[in-house]
Scaffold this motif. Structure first.
Motif, PDB file in Angstrom:
ATOM      1  N   LEU A 104     -39.263  62.207  22.958  1.00 33.46           N
ATOM      2  CA  LEU A 104     -39.584  61.128  23.893  1.00 33.46           C
ATOM      3  C   LEU A 104     -40.689  61.493  24.887  1.00 33.46           C
ATOM      4  CD1 LEU A 104     -39.133  58.327  24.977  1.00 33.46           C
ATOM      5  CD2 LEU A 104     -37.192  59.166  26.292  1.00 33.46           C
ATOM      6  N   MET A 105     -40.560  62.633  25.565  1.00 35.58           N
ATOM      7  CA  MET A 105     -41.535  62.999  26.605  1.00 35.58           C
ATOM      8  C   MET A 105     -42.939  63.157  26.024  1.00 35.58           C
ATOM      9  SD  MET A 105     -41.164  63.386  29.851  1.00 35.58           S
ATOM     10  CE  MET A 105     -40.639  64.480  31.116  1.00 35.58           C
ATOM     11  N   PRO A 106     -43.110  63.962  24.920  1.00 34.67           N
ATOM     12  CA  PRO A 106     -44.466  64.075  24.358  1.00 34.67           C
ATOM     13  C   PRO A 106     -45.020  62.743  23.879  1.00 34.67           C
ATOM     14  CG  PRO A 106     -42.930  65.592  23.242  1.00 34.67           C
ATOM     15  CD  PRO A 106     -42.156  64.860  24.275  1.00 34.67           C
ATOM     16  N   THR A 107     -44.156  61.850  23.361  1.00 34.78           N
ATOM     17  CA  THR A 107     -44.663  60.561  22.882  1.00 34.78           C
ATOM     18  C   THR A 107     -45.079  59.689  24.059  1.00 34.78           C
ATOM     19  OG1 THR A 107     -43.010  60.777  21.139  1.00 34.78           O
ATOM     20  CG2 THR A 107     -44.226  58.732  21.184  1.00 34.78           C
ATOM     21  N   LEU A 108     -44.306  59.741  25.150  1.00 37.16           N
ATOM     22  CA  LEU A 108     -44.683  58.976  26.346  1.00 37.16           C
ATOM     23  C   LEU A 108     -46.053  59.439  26.860  1.00 37.16           C
ATOM     24  CD1 LEU A 108     -41.383  58.633  28.425  1.00 37.16           C
ATOM     25  CD2 LEU A 108     -42.789  56.778  27.520  1.00 37.16           C
ATOM     26  N   ALA A 109     -46.303  60.755  26.755  1.00 40.32           N
ATOM     27  CA  ALA A 109     -47.595  61.279  27.209  1.00 40.32           C
ATOM     28  C   ALA A 109     -48.735  60.686  26.381  1.00 40.32           C
ATOM     29  CB  ALA A 109     -47.608  62.797  27.130  1.00 40.32           C
ATOM     30  N   GLN A 110     -48.433  60.348  25.102  1.00 40.60           N
ATOM     31  CA  GLN A 110     -49.501  59.813  24.231  1.00 40.60           C
ATOM     32  C   GLN A 110     -49.806  58.337  24.477  1.00 40.60           C
ATOM     33  OE1 GLN A 110     -48.405  60.554  20.153  1.00 40.60           O
ATOM     34  NE2 GLN A 110     -47.947  62.682  20.614  1.00 40.60           N
ATOM     35  N   VAL A 111     -48.881  57.587  25.087  1.00 40.40           N
ATOM     36  CA  VAL A 111     -49.158  56.147  25.257  1.00 40.40           C
ATOM     37  C   VAL A 111     -50.083  55.889  26.446  1.00 40.40           C
ATOM     38  CG1 VAL A 111     -47.065  55.285  24.121  1.00 40.40           C
ATOM     39  CG2 VAL A 111     -47.060  55.610  26.592  1.00 40.40           C
ATOM     40  N   ARG A 112     -50.484  56.949  27.108  1.00 39.35           N
ATOM     41  CA  ARG A 112     -51.508  56.894  28.152  1.00 39.35           C
ATOM     42  C   ARG A 112     -51.250  55.804  29.200  1.00 39.35           C
ATOM     43  NH1 ARG A 112     -56.000  59.840  27.027  1.00 39.35           N
ATOM     44  NH2 ARG A 112     -55.917  60.860  25.022  1.00 39.35           N
ATOM     45  N   GLY A 113     -50.065  55.838  29.746  1.00 44.78           N
ATOM     46  CA  GLY A 113     -49.774  54.945  30.870  1.00 44.78           C
ATOM     47  C   GLY A 113     -49.451  53.509  30.477  1.00 44.78           C
ATOM     48  N   LEU A 114     -49.330  53.231  29.148  1.00 38.31           N
ATOM     49  CA  LEU A 114     -48.997  51.863  28.717  1.00 38.31           C
ATOM     50  C   LEU A 114     -47.672  51.412  29.329  1.00 38.31           C
ATOM     51  CD1 LEU A 114     -50.743  50.214  26.748  1.00 38.31           C
ATOM     52  CD2 LEU A 114     -49.081  50.708  24.964  1.00 38.31           C
ATOM     53  N   HIS A 115     -46.732  52.387  29.498  1.00 40.59           N
ATOM     54  CA  HIS A 115     -45.405  52.035  30.038  1.00 40.59           C
ATOM     55  C   HIS A 115     -45.492  51.560  31.493  1.00 40.59           C
ATOM     56  CE1 HIS A 115     -46.298  56.248  30.383  1.00 40.59           C
ATOM     57  NE2 HIS A 115     -45.320  56.492  31.208  1.00 40.59           N
ATOM     58  N   HIS A 116     -46.622  51.843  32.170  1.00 40.64           N
ATOM     59  CA  HIS A 116     -46.805  51.360  33.548  1.00 40.64           C
ATOM     60  C   HIS A 116     -46.977  49.840  33.567  1.00 40.64           C
ATOM     61  CE1 HIS A 116     -47.661  55.290  35.732  1.00 40.64           C
ATOM     62  NE2 HIS A 116     -47.337  55.604  34.510  1.00 40.64           N
ATOM     63  N   HIS A 117     -47.312  49.264  32.409  1.00 36.98           N
ATOM     64  CA  HIS A 117     -47.562  47.818  32.357  1.00 36.98           C
ATOM     65  C   HIS A 117     -46.358  47.023  31.863  1.00 36.98           C
ATOM     66  CE1 HIS A 117     -51.556  48.885  33.414  1.00 36.98           C
ATOM     67  NE2 HIS A 117     -51.742  49.589  32.312  1.00 36.98           N
ATOM     68  N   VAL A 118     -45.200  47.711  31.740  1.00 37.43           N
ATOM     69  CA  VAL A 118     -43.999  47.009  31.276  1.00 37.43           C
ATOM     70  C   VAL A 118     -43.651  45.805  32.170  1.00 37.43           C
ATOM     71  CG1 VAL A 118     -41.490  47.244  30.954  1.00 37.43           C
ATOM     72  CG2 VAL A 118     -43.033  48.930  29.978  1.00 37.43           C
ATOM     73  N   PRO A 119     -43.713  45.936  33.543  1.00 35.90           N
ATOM     74  CA  PRO A 119     -43.357  44.764  34.366  1.00 35.90           C
ATOM     75  C   PRO A 119     -44.255  43.565  34.065  1.00 35.90           C
ATOM     76  CG  PRO A 119     -43.478  46.740  35.731  1.00 35.90           C
ATOM     77  CD  PRO A 119     -43.971  47.123  34.375  1.00 35.90           C
ATOM     78  N   LEU A 120     -45.548  43.802  33.886  1.00 39.37           N
ATOM     79  CA  LEU A 120     -46.479  42.713  33.597  1.00 39.37           C
ATOM     80  C   LEU A 120     -46.149  42.092  32.239  1.00 39.37           C
ATOM     81  CD1 LEU A 120     -49.072  41.226  34.427  1.00 39.37           C
ATOM     82  CD2 LEU A 120     -50.359  42.972  33.209  1.00 39.37           C
ATOM     83  N   PHE A 121     -45.888  42.961  31.267  1.00 37.52           N
ATOM     84  CA  PHE A 121     -45.533  42.521  29.915  1.00 37.52           C
ATOM     85  C   PHE A 121     -44.295  41.615  29.975  1.00 37.52           C
ATOM     86  CE2 PHE A 121     -43.136  43.286  25.963  1.00 37.52           C
ATOM     87  CZ  PHE A 121     -44.092  42.933  25.024  1.00 37.52           C
ATOM     88  N   GLN A 122     -43.300  42.057  30.775  1.00 44.20           N
ATOM     89  CA  GLN A 122     -42.066  41.263  30.858  1.00 44.20           C
ATOM     90  C   GLN A 122     -42.302  39.937  31.586  1.00 44.20           C
ATOM     91  OE1 GLN A 122     -39.009  43.870  32.455  1.00 44.20           O
ATOM     92  NE2 GLN A 122     -38.521  44.573  30.395  1.00 44.20           N
ATOM     93  N   LYS A 123     -43.277  39.938  32.503  1.00 39.83           N
ATOM     94  CA  LYS A 123     -43.571  38.690  33.222  1.00 39.83           C
ATOM     95  C   LYS A 123     -44.226  37.677  32.283  1.00 39.83           C
ATOM     96  CE  LYS A 123     -44.070  39.817  38.035  1.00 39.83           C
ATOM     97  NZ  LYS A 123     -44.894  40.617  38.886  1.00 39.83           N
ATOM     98  N   ILE A 124     -45.094  38.189  31.416  1.00 42.41           N
ATOM     99  CA  ILE A 124     -45.905  37.296  30.580  1.00 42.41           C
ATOM    100  C   ILE A 124     -45.174  36.859  29.305  1.00 42.41           C
ATOM    101  CG2 ILE A 124     -48.037  37.163  29.241  1.00 42.41           C
ATOM    102  CD1 ILE A 124     -49.260  39.134  31.191  1.00 42.41           C
ATOM    103  N   VAL A 125     -44.462  37.810  28.686  1.00 46.41           N
ATOM    104  CA  VAL A 125     -43.877  37.507  27.370  1.00 46.41           C
ATOM    105  C   VAL A 125     -42.404  37.088  27.538  1.00 46.41           C
ATOM    106  CG1 VAL A 125     -43.476  38.419  25.045  1.00 46.41           C
ATOM    107  CG2 VAL A 125     -45.425  39.248  26.383  1.00 46.41           C
TER     108      VAL A 125
END
Ligand code: HEM
Length: 552
Positions: free
Chosen positions: A214-235
């Motif tokens: 999990l940790m190494p894979t999170l490092a590869q998404v380059r901060g995409l997880h920071h946009h989860v709130p926006l994603f949840q607002k829109i979708v």
């Protein structure tokens, strides 16, 4: 259709971010008067400097040395960011105003998706309710029951390493890999009553692999997880999974797989525990951990709790992967750091071994009992000193959910020459707490603050440390945080460290190899032999202890 949707998402995200950035530039606050380095980039602010694997530690240290314990920085897109290790400010952040300085929204939302509704994902009263149920699970009594399980697993680790130290010659062993496997198994059996890894043979448990990846894979998404709130607002809710699966980013797809595996496996383990618990004590005895593991205790506590305190099953299941994840890398790197330091200081390694061997002698050569082990003074000093100078989690972050006044221990001079005794912090400001910076603050710990000297714990601590009122739960340090979100597992982690060190040091000697070791700045720091930190690695020469070589 997918392309239009992605384009729409991109436009909304950009507009939203630009608006946020514009608003912050227009609305002035005390932060505009607070000194700090100029922002190197509008897009990233100082974020890349703070997280830089190679230079991050130096950068955090330079901030304190140049600007003192409260510094103005910038976050992404020009947003406000305050970096602090001022004791009074930390008290406000972790304790007094903890409901204002909350976990960042992206953190609670992303962890909610990945681990389920566990303790990382909840806030306020909901979080307090979960903590009320979890705190007693980590009581000293339960930790005492845990120690035979820990010894049992650590004996397997000892056998595995012994097999590699052939012909009595020291062999090169990748310590961080073995500490990682051990910490996962200690949490598996002690926490979940489940075995991830027999340690003797290599076994590819799917659940364990998901947690490790999990940790190494999170490092590869380059901060995409920071946009989860926006994603949840829109979708819309019912569409989120389908849309996420359409995003052509392999690390994101792997995270979806990891979350699925964790949810399915933790639910299966939970159901088996519940069945055994309902079938009575006899059935529990046949389970791994014999019903003493944290989840069995939690299940029992929950069944016995008053109706208003009970947690729904999905929240109990959510704690399983959350706790295992929180426990794994933190403790394994804490152990790796301790062995690395002991290898650099052979005389201290000898002194610690002597204390352990004498305590073993007093036990007829067997394992040292829980109460004696936790009271060994030099072992405790070595653990404290490592967790002071090399805290595994070097910083934590929060986000203000409304305007707040941040009190300071010492006033700071503003850019306009005015002395500021407190700071007005606007809503939506990111706050970084420098845990490592607080633990090694020379103004409190003295001029040798950065040095690893376990002996300092055998004497009274400096008055400056005691008077500072550091709000941490452990040893005047921020290592395990403080207040309502402090580390729930810190006693568990201490016991793990002490059992593993007692068993390993009474069997092996540890030396460094010629290879350079780099400690990489990350959410949990880790070692590597390459300067880019591509793979966690800590090679050490491990030899079998010759009893007659133990120095008096
Ligand atoms: C040396 C090892 C460890 C270190 C340095 C450490 C450090 C921390 C820190 C700094 C936090 C606060 C995070 C935040 O709120 O921003 C935390 C929280 C937490 N830790 Fe640990 N931890 C360690 C081991 C463990 C272990 C062994 C467990 C479980 C058995 C554990 C479980 C947790 C959990 C569940 C939380 C979240 C608590 C909450 O939000 O209420 N940790 N830890």
């Amino acid at each position: 259709m997918v392309q239009t949707l992605l384009q729409g998402l991109f436009v909304c995200a950009t507009t939203w971010l630009l608006w946020k950035a514009f608003r912050k530039f227009v609305v002035k606050s005390d932060l505009d008067n607070l000194p700090g380095p100029p922002s190197p980039s509008f897009m990233y602010g100082h974020v890349r400097e703070l997280y830089n694997k190679q230079t991050g530690f130096k950068y955090h240290r330079s901030l304190g040395e140049k600007y003192g314990p409260v510094v103005r920085l910038r976050g992404r897109f020009g947003s406000n960011l305050v970096y602090t290790f001022d004791p009074k400010a930390m008290h406000s952040i972790a304790i007094k105003d903890q409901d204002i300085f909350q976990e960042a929204t992206w953190f609670t939302k992303a962890t909610g998706i990945i681990f389920g509704p566990g303790i990382f994902a909840t806030l306020g009263d909901h979080h307090r309710k979960q903590r009320k149920m979890l705190n007693p699970v980590f009581s000293v009594n339960h930790m005492r029951n845990m120690s035979p399980i820990f010894y049992d697993i650590t004996h397997k680790l000892r056998t595995a390493i012994q097999d590699r130290v052939r012909d009595g010659h020291p062999a090169e062993v990748n310590i961080v890999s073995w500490m990682g496997r051990t910490a996962l198994e200690l949490m598996g059996q002690g926490g979940l009553g489940y075995s991830f890894d027999p340690l003797i043979a290599d076994a590819g448990d799917e659940y364990g692999k998901a947690l490790k990846d999990l940790m190494p894979t999170l490092a590869q998404v380059r901060g995409l997880h920071h946009h989860v709130p926006l994603f949840q607002k829109i979708v819309p809710k019912g569409w989120r999974r389908t849309v996420a699966e359409l995003i052509p980013a392999p690390p994101l797809q792997r995270i979806i797989q990891i979350a699925d595996t964790m949810r399915i496996r933790s639910t299966e383990i939970f159901e088996a525990k519940k069945k055994a618990l309902l079938a009575g004590d006899e059935a529990l005895k046949h389970q791994i951990g014999e019903g003493r593991d944290l989840i069995s205790v939690l299940l029992r506590e929950n069944m016995a709790a008053a109706e208003e305190d009970k947690l729904p099953e999905e929240e109990l299941i959510g704690q399983m992967s959350t706790m295992t994840f929180a426990a794994m890398d933190s403790t394994s790197n804490a152990l790796s750091l301790t062995l690395w330091r002991l290898a650099q200081h052979p005389e201290r390694q000898d002194a610690l071994r002597k204390e352990i061997l004498e305590a073993k002698e007093a036990h007829g050569g067997g394992d040292i009992g829980y109460d004696e082990l936790v009271a060994l003074p030099y072992l405790d000093a070595v653990c404290r000193e490592t967790l002071r100078v090399h805290t595994p989690a070097p910083f934590r972050f929060r986000e203000t959910n409304r305007d707040v006044i941040l009190p300071l221990s010492e006033p700071v001079r503003g850019k306009d020459g005015r002395m500021m005794h407190e700071l007005h912090i606007p809503k939506n400001t990111s706050v970084f707490v420098g845990i490592n910076a607080s633990n090694t603050n020379p103004a409190l710990w003295g001029p040798d603050a950065y040095e690893w000297k376990p002996e300092r714990w055998l004497e009274p601590l400096p008055e400056t440390v005691l008077n500072a009122r550091i709000p941490g739960v452990y040893a005047n340090l921020m290592t395990f945080w403080g207040g309502g979100r402090s580390c729930v597992g810190f006693k568990f982690s201490q016991l793990e460290m002490k059992v593993v060190l007692a068993v390993l040091l009474s069997t092996f000697t540890f030396e460094l190899t010629e290879k350079p070791i780099y400690w990489n700045m990350a959410t949990v720091q880790y070692p590597s032999t390459d300067p880019h930190g591509a793979h966690p690695e800590l090679p050490m020469k491990v030899g079998l202890l010759k009893r007659d070589s133990v120095r008096a």
